[in-house]
Design a protein around this motif. Structure first.
Motif, PDB file in Angstrom:
ATOM      1  N   GLN A  63      32.777  29.072  13.125  1.00  0.00           N
ATOM      2  CA  GLN A  63      32.670  27.536  13.809  1.00  0.00           C
ATOM      3  C   GLN A  63      31.911  27.413  15.140  1.00  0.00           C
ATOM      4  O   GLN A  63      31.618  26.349  15.356  1.00  0.00           O
ATOM      5  N   LYS A  64      31.251  28.730  15.522  1.00  0.00           N
ATOM      6  CA  LYS A  64      30.554  28.751  16.604  1.00  0.00           C
ATOM      7  C   LYS A  64      29.146  28.628  16.240  1.00  0.00           C
ATOM      8  O   LYS A  64      28.092  28.546  17.079  1.00  0.00           O
ATOM      9  N   LEU A  65      28.948  28.850  15.026  1.00  0.00           N
ATOM     10  CA  LEU A  65      27.301  28.866  14.584  1.00  0.00           C
ATOM     11  C   LEU A  65      26.665  27.554  14.866  1.00  0.00           C
ATOM     12  O   LEU A  65      27.093  26.672  13.934  1.00  0.00           O
ATOM     13  N   ASN A  66      25.445  27.445  15.456  1.00  0.00           N
ATOM     14  CA  ASN A  66      24.817  26.206  15.323  1.00  0.00           C
ATOM     15  C   ASN A  66      23.998  26.248  14.202  1.00  0.00           C
ATOM     16  O   ASN A  66      22.982  27.240  14.297  1.00  0.00           O
ATOM     17  N   LEU A  67      23.955  25.359  13.508  1.00  0.00           N
ATOM     18  CA  LEU A  67      23.268  25.323  12.407  1.00  0.00           C
ATOM     19  C   LEU A  67      21.594  24.930  12.485  1.00  0.00           C
ATOM     20  O   LEU A  67      21.615  23.943  12.925  1.00  0.00           O
ATOM     21  N   SER A  68      20.835  25.625  12.121  1.00  0.00           N
ATOM     22  CA  SER A  68      19.574  25.402  12.100  1.00  0.00           C
ATOM     23  C   SER A  68      18.969  25.630  10.649  1.00  0.00           C
ATOM     24  O   SER A  68      19.498  26.664  10.050  1.00  0.00           O
ATOM     25  N   PHE A  69      18.275  24.931  10.076  1.00  0.00           N
ATOM     26  CA  PHE A  69      18.024  24.807   8.538  1.00  0.00           C
ATOM     27  C   PHE A  69      16.370  25.051   8.602  1.00  0.00           C
ATOM     28  O   PHE A  69      15.577  24.186   9.353  1.00  0.00           O
ATOM     29  N   ILE A  70      16.035  25.988   7.535  1.00  0.00           N
ATOM     30  CA  ILE A  70      14.481  25.837   7.148  1.00  0.00           C
ATOM     31  C   ILE A  70      14.427  24.875   6.070  1.00  0.00           C
ATOM     32  O   ILE A  70      15.285  25.171   4.978  1.00  0.00           O
ATOM     33  N   CYS A  71      13.619  23.852   6.074  1.00  0.00           N
ATOM     34  CA  CYS A  71      13.527  22.756   5.087  1.00  0.00           C
ATOM     35  C   CYS A  71      11.917  23.057   4.640  1.00  0.00           C
ATOM     36  O   CYS A  71      11.241  23.379   5.355  1.00  0.00           O
ATOM     37  N   HIS A  72      11.776  22.512   3.316  1.00  0.00           N
ATOM     38  CA  HIS A  72      10.469  22.459   2.772  1.00  0.00           C
ATOM     39  C   HIS A  72       9.690  21.583   3.240  1.00  0.00           C
ATOM     40  O   HIS A  72       8.463  21.382   3.559  1.00  0.00           O
ATOM     41  N   ASP A  73      10.432  20.200   3.464  1.00  0.00           N
ATOM     42  CA  ASP A  73       9.621  19.105   3.885  1.00  0.00           C
ATOM     43  C   ASP A  73      10.572  18.114   4.375  1.00  0.00           C
ATOM     44  O   ASP A  73      11.585  18.172   4.423  1.00  0.00           O
ATOM     45  N   ILE A  74       9.987  16.837   4.867  1.00  0.00           N
ATOM     46  CA  ILE A  74      10.932  15.924   5.408  1.00  0.00           C
ATOM     47  C   ILE A  74      11.823  15.143   4.575  1.00  0.00           C
ATOM     48  O   ILE A  74      12.922  14.798   4.849  1.00  0.00           O
ATOM     49  N   SER A  75      11.564  15.235   3.347  1.00  0.00           N
ATOM     50  CA  SER A  75      12.226  14.487   2.264  1.00  0.00           C
ATOM     51  C   SER A  75      13.551  15.319   2.002  1.00  0.00           C
ATOM     52  O   SER A  75      14.601  14.628   1.759  1.00  0.00           O
ATOM     53  N   GLN A  76      13.300  16.729   2.248  1.00  0.00           N
ATOM     54  CA  GLN A  76      14.592  17.568   2.009  1.00  0.00           C
ATOM     55  C   GLN A  76      15.604  17.467   3.269  1.00  0.00           C
ATOM     56  O   GLN A  76      16.671  17.478   2.937  1.00  0.00           O
TER      57      GLN A  76
END
Length: 201
Positions: A63-76
């Motif tokens: 619950q303390k994990l700040n989520l950051s994502f690697i995405c392929h492009d803006i549409s994703q």
């Protein structure tokens, strides 16, 4: 069992090796991979056990994990955020792929209020996410050395994490300056961390 140290070309990633890493991600594995800033520690966003493992390695509660994502492009990106206002979309179009993390309001599919979005200017993570079909959860690898905050040598990272992750990708020496973090959740963009990206709007 020790992790695999896997050399992948930073500009022309070998498809066979990308597939191998994606198989690991799909089965709940943790990987270390290069970006356009620093090496990251990541897992499949859609695998709950992998996220729990990531939290265990980082020694933080889920619950303390700040989520950051690697995405392929803006549409994703659009699948995981509430909305992207036109001015923000224009900034993202202009600056991504690039060394920025943009904080946006998360959509209802994410169990957090906000999410950090990364589209790195690096062929390896983009190939991984494209093949996987959904984002990676990403976290930076900090060094215990006070002078050297971020480990840049994948072989050093391998020695540190070989019993905690499944694959360490070696695409050469990484950088030691993290991404610039910009918060887009209020009326005006706020730079939370000055990193490699020069932010202007």
């Amino acid at each position: 069992m020790a992790a695999e140290l896997l050399k992948i070309h930073p500009i022309n990633p070998e498809p066979r090796k990308i597939l191998r890493v994606v198989d690991v991600l799909r089965s709940g594995g943790l990987i270390v991979y290069p970006t356009d800033t620093i090496y990251g520690l990541g897992c499949n966003l859609l695998n709950k056990k992998a996220i729990e493992r990531l939290c265990h390695v980082k020694q933080i509660k889920p619950q303390k994990l700040n989520l950051s994502f690697i995405c392929h492009d803006i549409s994703q990106v659009a699948n995981y955020v509430r909305r992207i206002e036109t001015p923000v979309y224009k900034i993202m179009r202009r600056t991504l792929p690039g060394p920025f993390t943009y904080i946006l309001e998360a959509s209802n599919s994410i169990d957090k209020k906000t999410v950090g979005i990364r589209i790195p200017d690096h062929a390896v993570p983009l190939a991984l996410v494209n093949e996987l079909g959904n984002p990676l959860i990403t976290s930076s690898i900090k060094d215990d050395d006070e002078i050297k905050t971020y480990t840049t040598d994948p072989e050093e990272i391998y020695e540190d994490l070989k019993h905690k992750v499944d694959v360490v990708i070696d695409s050469g020496v990484g950088g030691n300056i993290p991404s610039t973090i910009v918060d887009f959740t209020s009326d005006e963009p706020v730079v939370i961390r000055h990193g490699r990206g020069e932010f202007a709007y």
